[in-house]
Design a protein around this motif. Sequence first.
Motif: not given
Length: 457
Positions: A328-346
């Motif tokens: 169940n990948p929804f056991m722990h989630t966050t709305t903005f974690g891994g968003n495209p802008l953050a991933c592009a920056a990383a």
Amino acid sequence: MSIDLSRETKTEQNQQVSEYINKVLSLIEKEEVNKEEAAWITKETVDGFREHVNPGFLTYRKSVTKDGQFAAVEWSDNGACFKDVNGKEYIDCLGGFGIYNVGHRNPKVVKAVTDQLKRQALHSQDLLDPLRAMLAKILADITPGDLKYAFFTNSGTESVEAALKLAKMYSERTTFISTTRAFHGKSLGSLSGTAKGMFRKPFLPLIPGFRHVPFGDIDMIRKTFEVCASVGEDVAAVILEPIQGEGGIILPPENYLKQVRELCDQYGSLLIFDEVQTGMGRTGKMFAAELYDVVPDIICLAKAFGGGVMPAGAIVAREEVFKSWFPNPFMHTTTFGGNPLACAAAIATIGVLIEENLPERALVVGEYFLKELKEAAKGHEDKVLEIRGQGLMIGIEFHKDEIGYEVSKGMFDRGILVAGTLINSKTIRIEPALTIGYEEVDMVISTFKEVLSLVKA
């Protein structure tokens, strides 16, 4: 008290707010502001902190005078420096406590984010977002050992929360070992691992099951493992900063981390490395785990992970551990974690760190910085207790908080920002951009020497 407003009053209020917003946005558009605009910005900033943010900041920050009427208000940045709203430049040796590893507004990171922004800012939350998958693959390639699966967050404390929850799901154990002087964040779970009583006391009781032992004391950790096993409270995980940051740049004793790894293996417990501050090249390796030749089961990242452009964090874990979240990948989630802008920056940040050999540069420049700071402190042993560090993560420990604050304030007045506030300056931290030049390093050292000679013991 009634909050109903007449239609006319509400319309007038909205108009005033709209005018204020437009003024602020017009200032954001400008590359430079004039003297009158700078004065307005400063007044609005100080008044806003006093009335709507938190007046405590005006009391404790060295950037504000004692009466709170004048303040240094940061406005722009580039490279290893930033400028205040009046155009005064500062060499940033605080670096947001280690955010700006690739420098302020690194052009490659900014370009990656703006390019992504032109196409899509945030993801739908339902379809597969490509940059998250690509960044996870990159992390699997560059992290130590067999760390493989990534979960993305927005901050360090979120990364720690995710690691703690993953450790609990993996074994269903509930006991954690943390250390004295540890800092893992201030949200409720991570605060349970944090050691500083000032932050903990108002929120007790915290998450149960946390045991704190002295950092560096392997015998105490061993005994704690033994006791926990004997009373049926087996340890889920040990959580450690490989080098303690907030605690005062505390380096581990020789072989300590390897011995902790061995104890975790012996008792079937996980080892979590909180590399929020030590990661991304800060200590002379991409991750401090590599310095000590230890592979954790979970590594926590943030701060510099977003390149000083986007808030971003992650945990990376071994498949055996992470698969607890497969059903169940929804056991722990966050709305903005891994968003495209953050991933592009990383992604761009990791590219810069590798291409420009910044971890290796941090090691070499850090050795020079540390040597010259120690030289500058000679003759001031009554003020300076110890100077220590690894890479560009350096701590200057004073005999008293008051001395540290006066030194950090004196350096700030001369255009050098280091960590150190009115209530926490016994050890001031130096964590500049890994791109800092030798000329800027020399300027920091000469300023430190000058200020140290003026401060009374």
